[in-house]
Motif scaffolding. Structure first.
Motif, PDB file in Angstrom:
ATOM      1  N   MET A   1       1.050  -1.249   0.058  1.00 12.68           N
ATOM      2  CA  MET A   1       0.043   0.036   0.005  1.00 12.68           C
ATOM      3  C   MET A   1       1.016   1.264  -0.082  1.00 12.68           C
ATOM      4  SD  MET A   1      -3.092  -1.175   2.389  1.00 12.68           S
ATOM      5  CE  MET A   1      -2.309  -0.229   3.609  1.00 12.68           C
ATOM      6  N   LEU A   2       1.938   1.246   0.726  1.00 14.43           N
ATOM      7  CA  LEU A   2       2.825   2.482   0.654  1.00 14.43           C
ATOM      8  C   LEU A   2       3.407   2.476  -0.649  1.00 14.43           C
ATOM      9  CD1 LEU A   2       4.385   4.656   2.255  1.00 14.43           C
ATOM     10  CD2 LEU A   2       6.018   2.877   2.788  1.00 14.43           C
ATOM     11  N   CYS A   3       3.734   1.575  -1.267  1.00 12.48           N
ATOM     12  CA  CYS A   3       4.610   1.615  -2.765  1.00 12.48           C
ATOM     13  C   CYS A   3       3.389   2.337  -3.560  1.00 12.48           C
ATOM     14  CB  CYS A   3       4.891   0.267  -3.054  1.00 12.48           C
ATOM     15  SG  CYS A   3       6.534  -0.245  -2.335  1.00 12.48           S
ATOM     16  N   ASP A   4       2.075   1.790  -3.437  1.00 14.58           N
ATOM     17  CA  ASP A   4       1.136   2.284  -4.151  1.00 14.58           C
ATOM     18  C   ASP A   4       0.680   3.767  -4.008  1.00 14.58           C
ATOM     19  OD1 ASP A   4       0.551  -0.280  -5.366  1.00 14.58           O
ATOM     20  OD2 ASP A   4      -1.009  -0.600  -3.869  1.00 14.58           O
ATOM     21  N   VAL A   5       0.787   4.277  -2.909  1.00 18.86           N
ATOM     22  CA  VAL A   5       0.553   5.800  -2.606  1.00 18.86           C
ATOM     23  C   VAL A   5       1.820   6.419  -2.989  1.00 18.86           C
ATOM     24  CG1 VAL A   5       1.428   6.175  -0.187  1.00 18.86           C
ATOM     25  CG2 VAL A   5      -0.607   7.198  -1.081  1.00 18.86           C
ATOM     26  N   LEU A   6       2.801   5.757  -3.103  1.00 15.75           N
ATOM     27  CA  LEU A   6       4.111   6.816  -3.506  1.00 15.75           C
ATOM     28  C   LEU A   6       3.936   7.595  -4.875  1.00 15.75           C
ATOM     29  CD1 LEU A   6       7.082   5.056  -1.995  1.00 15.75           C
ATOM     30  CD2 LEU A   6       6.260   7.223  -1.157  1.00 15.75           C
ATOM     31  N   GLN A   7       3.393   6.751  -5.881  1.00 18.60           N
ATOM     32  CA  GLN A   7       3.019   7.140  -7.227  1.00 18.60           C
ATOM     33  C   GLN A   7       2.031   8.288  -7.424  1.00 18.60           C
ATOM     34  OE1 GLN A   7       1.480   4.272  -9.746  1.00 18.60           O
ATOM     35  NE2 GLN A   7       0.521   2.933  -8.107  1.00 18.60           N
ATOM     36  N   TYR A   8       1.310   8.338  -6.310  1.00 22.85           N
ATOM     37  CA  TYR A   8       0.281   9.502  -6.235  1.00 22.85           C
ATOM     38  C   TYR A   8       0.762  10.714  -5.366  1.00 22.85           C
ATOM     39  CZ  TYR A   8      -2.536   5.752  -8.369  1.00 22.85           C
ATOM     40  OH  TYR A   8      -2.670   4.658  -9.170  1.00 22.85           O
ATOM     41  N   ILE A   9       1.966  10.653  -4.781  1.00 28.52           N
ATOM     42  CA  ILE A   9       2.283  11.707  -3.847  1.00 28.52           C
ATOM     43  C   ILE A   9       2.154  13.149  -4.464  1.00 28.52           C
ATOM     44  CG2 ILE A   9       4.763  11.572  -4.318  1.00 28.52           C
ATOM     45  CD1 ILE A   9       2.719  11.318  -1.023  1.00 28.52           C
ATOM     46  N   HIS A  10       2.626  13.174  -5.397  1.00 24.48           N
ATOM     47  CA  HIS A  10       2.504  14.714  -6.204  1.00 24.48           C
ATOM     48  C   HIS A  10       1.185  14.926  -6.658  1.00 24.48           C
ATOM     49  CE1 HIS A  10       6.819  14.566  -5.914  1.00 24.48           C
ATOM     50  NE2 HIS A  10       7.075  13.503  -6.317  1.00 24.48           N
TER      51      HIS A  10
ATOM     52  N   GLN B   1      -7.820  10.708  -2.455  1.00 25.22           N
ATOM     53  CA  GLN B   1      -8.966   9.160  -2.656  1.00 25.22           C
ATOM     54  C   GLN B   1      -8.251   8.228  -2.232  1.00 25.22           C
ATOM     55  OE1 GLN B   1      -9.644   9.358  -6.764  1.00 25.22           O
ATOM     56  NE2 GLN B   1     -10.848  11.290  -6.925  1.00 25.22           N
ATOM     57  N   TRP B   2      -6.999   7.811  -2.411  1.00 29.12           N
ATOM     58  CA  TRP B   2      -6.524   6.586  -1.599  1.00 29.12           C
ATOM     59  C   TRP B   2      -6.564   6.648  -0.038  1.00 29.12           C
ATOM     60  CZ3 TRP B   2      -2.694   4.890   1.494  1.00 29.12           C
ATOM     61  CH2 TRP B   2      -2.149   3.778   1.062  1.00 29.12           C
ATOM     62  N   LEU B   3      -6.368   7.733   0.478  1.00 27.70           N
ATOM     63  CA  LEU B   3      -6.367   7.667   2.083  1.00 27.70           C
ATOM     64  C   LEU B   3      -7.883   7.310   2.577  1.00 27.70           C
ATOM     65  CD1 LEU B   3      -3.996  10.646   2.951  1.00 27.70           C
ATOM     66  CD2 LEU B   3      -3.584   8.289   3.100  1.00 27.70           C
ATOM     67  N   HIS B   4      -8.752   7.903   1.805  1.00 31.72           N
ATOM     68  CA  HIS B   4     -10.349   7.791   2.199  1.00 31.72           C
ATOM     69  C   HIS B   4     -10.551   6.380   2.131  1.00 31.72           C
ATOM     70  CE1 HIS B   4     -11.558  11.836   3.252  1.00 31.72           C
ATOM     71  NE2 HIS B   4     -11.251  12.508   2.214  1.00 31.72           N
TER      72      HIS B   4
ATOM     73  N   ALA C   1      -9.051   4.062   4.421  1.00 33.58           N
ATOM     74  CA  ALA C   1      -9.631   4.507   6.153  1.00 33.58           C
ATOM     75  C   ALA C   1     -11.075   3.772   5.993  1.00 33.58           C
ATOM     76  CB  ALA C   1      -9.918   5.929   6.249  1.00 33.58           C
ATOM     77  N   ALA C   2     -11.506   3.531   4.810  1.00 34.46           N
ATOM     78  CA  ALA C   2     -12.910   2.860   4.894  1.00 34.46           C
ATOM     79  C   ALA C   2     -12.464   1.473   5.155  1.00 34.46           C
ATOM     80  CB  ALA C   2     -13.446   3.187   3.541  1.00 34.46           C
ATOM     81  N   ILE C   3     -11.401   0.883   4.703  1.00 36.88           N
ATOM     82  CA  ILE C   3     -11.127  -0.634   4.841  1.00 36.88           C
ATOM     83  C   ILE C   3     -10.938  -0.760   6.090  1.00 36.88           C
ATOM     84  CG2 ILE C   3      -9.675  -2.156   3.921  1.00 36.88           C
ATOM     85  CD1 ILE C   3      -9.384  -1.113   1.403  1.00 36.88           C
ATOM     86  N   ASP C   4     -10.033   0.171   6.914  1.00 37.60           N
ATOM     87  CA  ASP C   4      -9.679  -0.283   8.152  1.00 37.60           C
ATOM     88  C   ASP C   4     -10.849  -0.042   9.101  1.00 37.60           C
ATOM     89  OD1 ASP C   4      -7.023  -0.197   7.487  1.00 37.60           O
ATOM     90  OD2 ASP C   4      -6.567   1.845   7.711  1.00 37.60           O
TER      91      ASP C   4
ATOM     92  N   VAL D   1     -16.013   2.652  -1.378  1.00 36.36           N
ATOM     93  CA  VAL D   1     -16.425   3.104  -2.731  1.00 36.36           C
ATOM     94  C   VAL D   1     -15.333   3.088  -3.742  1.00 36.36           C
ATOM     95  CG1 VAL D   1     -17.706   4.972  -4.389  1.00 36.36           C
ATOM     96  CG2 VAL D   1     -18.306   4.504  -1.808  1.00 36.36           C
ATOM     97  N   VAL D   2     -15.318   2.378  -4.835  1.00 35.39           N
ATOM     98  CA  VAL D   2     -14.188   2.236  -5.476  1.00 35.39           C
ATOM     99  C   VAL D   2     -14.136   3.366  -6.857  1.00 35.39           C
ATOM    100  CG1 VAL D   2     -13.233   0.758  -7.577  1.00 35.39           C
ATOM    101  CG2 VAL D   2     -14.291  -0.173  -5.490  1.00 35.39           C
ATOM    102  N   SER D   3     -13.103   4.084  -6.911  1.00 31.74           N
ATOM    103  CA  SER D   3     -13.020   5.145  -7.742  1.00 31.74           C
ATOM    104  C   SER D   3     -11.665   5.118  -8.501  1.00 31.74           C
ATOM    105  CB  SER D   3     -13.295   6.456  -6.742  1.00 31.74           C
ATOM    106  OG  SER D   3     -11.917   6.832  -5.954  1.00 31.74           O
ATOM    107  N   THR D   4     -11.758   5.507  -9.601  1.00 28.02           N
ATOM    108  CA  THR D   4     -10.360   5.561 -10.376  1.00 28.02           C
ATOM    109  C   THR D   4      -9.536   6.572 -10.147  1.00 28.02           C
ATOM    110  OG1 THR D   4     -12.061   4.405 -12.246  1.00 28.02           O
ATOM    111  CG2 THR D   4      -9.922   5.512 -12.875  1.00 28.02           C
ATOM    112  N   ILE D   5      -8.416   6.586  -9.818  1.00 25.89           N
ATOM    113  CA  ILE D   5      -7.614   7.311  -9.603  1.00 25.89           C
ATOM    114  C   ILE D   5      -6.938   7.889 -10.765  1.00 25.89           C
ATOM    115  CG2 ILE D   5      -5.355   8.171  -8.268  1.00 25.89           C
ATOM    116  CD1 ILE D   5      -6.137   5.916  -6.161  1.00 25.89           C
ATOM    117  N   SER D   6      -6.975   9.051 -11.162  1.00 25.04           N
ATOM    118  CA  SER D   6      -6.423   9.582 -12.366  1.00 25.04           C
ATOM    119  C   SER D   6      -5.501  10.764 -12.183  1.00 25.04           C
ATOM    120  CB  SER D   6      -7.621  10.082 -13.224  1.00 25.04           C
ATOM    121  OG  SER D   6      -7.195  10.801 -14.503  1.00 25.04           O
ATOM    122  N   THR D   7      -4.497  10.756 -12.933  1.00 25.28           N
ATOM    123  CA  THR D   7      -3.336  11.689 -12.589  1.00 25.28           C
ATOM    124  C   THR D   7      -3.562  12.863 -13.804  1.00 25.28           C
ATOM    125  OG1 THR D   7      -1.927  10.315 -14.146  1.00 25.28           O
ATOM    126  CG2 THR D   7      -1.793  10.029 -11.891  1.00 25.28           C
TER     127      THR D   7
END
Length: 445
Positions: free
Chosen positions: A321-330, A337-340, A343-346, A352-358
C-alpha cells in the motif's frame, strides 16, 4: 362423442366425484390411467389438481360429455356437430334431407336453428347466455360439496407475476407448463386428413408427418421429465442451493450440468458431492504438505504458523500500500482518494471504488455490477477490477479464460501476446494482465 358418454345423463347413475363427493354434472373428468373402476372428478377438483392414492394430477384424462347446450337449450353439442355435417353433405337449403340425416330434428327446427345461430347472429349472444346459465348451475352444485382444504391447494401464480416467471410458466395445479417445448408442433398436423382416395405416396407422407409429430411429443415429455426429476422448475431456488459449493465446484457444476439428463437426479447429486469432498480433501492435503515443508510436526505448531503467516501477509500488504501511494504523492486529489479508501477499509466499511486519475480529465464512475450475468462467479478482487476497468463480468471471464489457455499452452505469457489475444483498449489489457500476474493465475514468459 359416443365413447365419451359411457354414463347416462342422470347424475344419480354415475359414481360421485372422488374429490368432493358431489354429484357429477357434465362435463366432468375421467382419469385414463386409473382403473379398473373409473376415477371421476368434477371440474372444480380437477382444476385444483386433486390427488388420491395412486391418482396423480399429471395423469392422462378424458373429458366426459355428450349432452350439454352450446348455442341454445334443446341442442346438444353432438346435435350441433351432426347439423353442420348434414349441411355440408346435403348442401345449404336442402333442409328436408338435412332433417332426414339428423333424424332427431324436424325440417323447420333445423332451418330455424341454423339461420338463427349461424347466419343472422354472428356474435353468438345466445352462447354467452347459455354459458352463464351453466355456470350458475355448476355453482349451485358446488355449494353442497365438501370444502377443499387450503393446505392441499397448490399455488396458482398469475401469468405476469414474478413467481410465474421464476417457475418458467409452470402450473402446479395441473403439473404442466403454460407454454410447452416446441409449442407449435401441432401446426404441422392440423391440416392432415386421411381419406380413402389418397395415393400410396400421399398416405405414406401423412403417416410420416404423424410419426414426426409423435417424436416431437416424446422429446417434449423427456424434457419435462428432466426438469421435474432434477427440481429445475424454480430456477432461483436452484441457484441459491448451488452457491453453497466453493467456486471451483461451482465451475464444475456449470460444466457438468449438461450431463444431468444422462443420469438420474440422485446419481448427479452424488457425483457433485463426491467432487466437493475431493476438493476439500485436496485442499486439506495441500495445507498439511505446506506444514510439513515448513518443518511443523504438530497441530499446535500449525496454529502458531497460521497466526504468524497472517501477520506477515498484513505487513506485506501495508508495504504494498505504501508503494501504491508513492506514485500519487505529487497528485493531491488522487492521494486524498486513496487515503479515504484505506480509512474505509480499516473501519470495516466497503469502500466506494473510484478510478485514480493523474490527468486533468474527470475520471469515469465505477461500473455498477448489480444484476450483470457472471457477477456471482467473481471474487471481491475481481469485482473491484471490473468496476475500475469498467468491464462487464462476462467479457472479463472470457478474456481471463483465453489468457489462461494461452499461458498453459506456452508455459508463460508476455504482455504483447496478451494484447494480441484481447482486442480492447491497451490500458485495460495491461491492467487485466497485471492483475492475473499478481493473483497467480498466469506467469510471465
Amino acid at each position: 362423442m359416443d365413447r365419451l358418454a359411457s354414463f347416462g345423463n342422470d347424475p344419480f347413475d354415475k359414481p360421485p366425484c372422488r374429490g368432493c363427493s358431489s354429484y357429477l354434472v357434465e362435463p366432468y373428468i375421467k382419469c385414463a390411467e386409473c382403473g379398473p373402476s373409473p376415477f371421476l372428478l368434477c371440474l372444480q377438483c380437477f382444476t385444483r389438481g386433486y390427488e388420491y392414492k395412486k391418482h396423480q394430477s399429471d395423469h392422462k384424462y378424458e373429458i366426459m360429455t355428450s349432452d350439454f347446450p352450446v348455442l341454445e337449450s334443446g341442442w346438444t353439442a353432438q346435435e350441433e356437430m351432426a347439423l353442420l355435417e348434414a349441411v355440408m353433405d346435403c348442401g345449404f337449403g336442402n333442409w328436408q334431407d338435412v332433417a332426414y340425416q339428423m333424424r332427431s330434428k324436424t325440417k323447420e327446427e333445423c332451418e330455424g336453428h341454423y339461420m338463427k345461430n349461424y347466419i343472422n347472429n354472428p356474435l353468438f349472444s345466445s352462447t354467452l347466455l347459455s354459458l352463464r346459465h351453466m355456470d350458475d348451475h355448476l355453482s349451485r352444485t358446488a355449494d353442497t360439496a365438501i370444502p377443499f382444504k387450503p393446505t392441499d391447494d397448490p399455488p396458482r401464480p398469475s401469468f405476469d407475476s414474478q413467481l410465474s416467471r421464476d417457475m418458467a410458466g409452470y402450473m402446479p395445479a395441473r403439473a404442466d407448463f403454460m407454454e410447452e417445448f416446441d409449442n407449435y408442433a401441432e401446426w404441422d398436423l392440423k391440416d392432415i386428413d386421411f381419406v380413402d382416395d389418397d395415393s400410396d405416396i400421399l398416405h405414406a407422407l401423412k403417416v410420416a408427418v404423424v410419426d414426426i409429430y409423435h417424436s416431437r411429443l416424446k422429446e417434449r415429455q423427456r424434457r419435462k421429465k428432466i426438469i421435474r426429476d432434477h427440481g429445475l422448475i424454480n430456477l432461483r431456488k436452484f441457484l441459491i442451493l448451488e452457491r453453497r459449493y466453493p467456486k471451483e465446484v461451482q465451475d464444475l457444476y456449470d460444466v457438468m450440468r449438461r450431463f444431468a439428463r444422462v443420469v438420474g437426479p440422485i446419481e448427479h447429486d452424488k457425483f457433485i458431492e463426491s467432487h466437493t469432498l475431493e476438493f476439500e480433501l485436496r485442499r486439506e492435503i495441500h495445507r498439511l504438505q505446506e506444514y510439513r515443508s515448513e518443518g511443523i510436526q504438530s497441530f499446535c505448531g500449525a496454529k502458531v504458523y497460521e497466526r504468524v503467516k497472517r501477520t506477515r501477509e498484513d505487513e506485506r500488504r501495508k508495504r504494498n500500500m505504501l508503494c501504491d501511494v508513492l506514485q500519487y504523492i505529487h497528485d493531491t486529489r488522487a492521494c486524498q482518494q486513496w487515503l479515504h479508501k484505506q480509512a474505509a477499509i480499516d473501519a470495516g466499511i466497503a469502500p466506494v471504488v473510484s478510478t485514480i486519475s493523474t490527468s486533468g480529465r474527470r475520471s469515469a464512475p465505477p461500473l455498477n455490477l448489480t444484476g450483470l450475468p457472471g457477477t456471482e462467479k467473481l471474487n471481491e478482487r475481481e469485482k473491484e477490477l471490473c468496476q475500475v476497468v469498467r468491464l462487464v463480468p462476462g467479457a472479463y471471464l472470457e478474456y481471463k479464460q483465453a489468457l489462461l489457455n494461452e499461458c498453459r499452452r506456452q508455459g508463460g505469457l508476455r504482455l504483447a501476446q496478451a494484447r494480441s489475444l484481447i482486442k480492447i483498449d491497451v490500458n485495460k489489457t495491461r491492467k487485466i494482465y497485471d492483475f492475473l500476474i499478481k493473483e497467480g493465475y498466469i506467469n510471465k514468459a
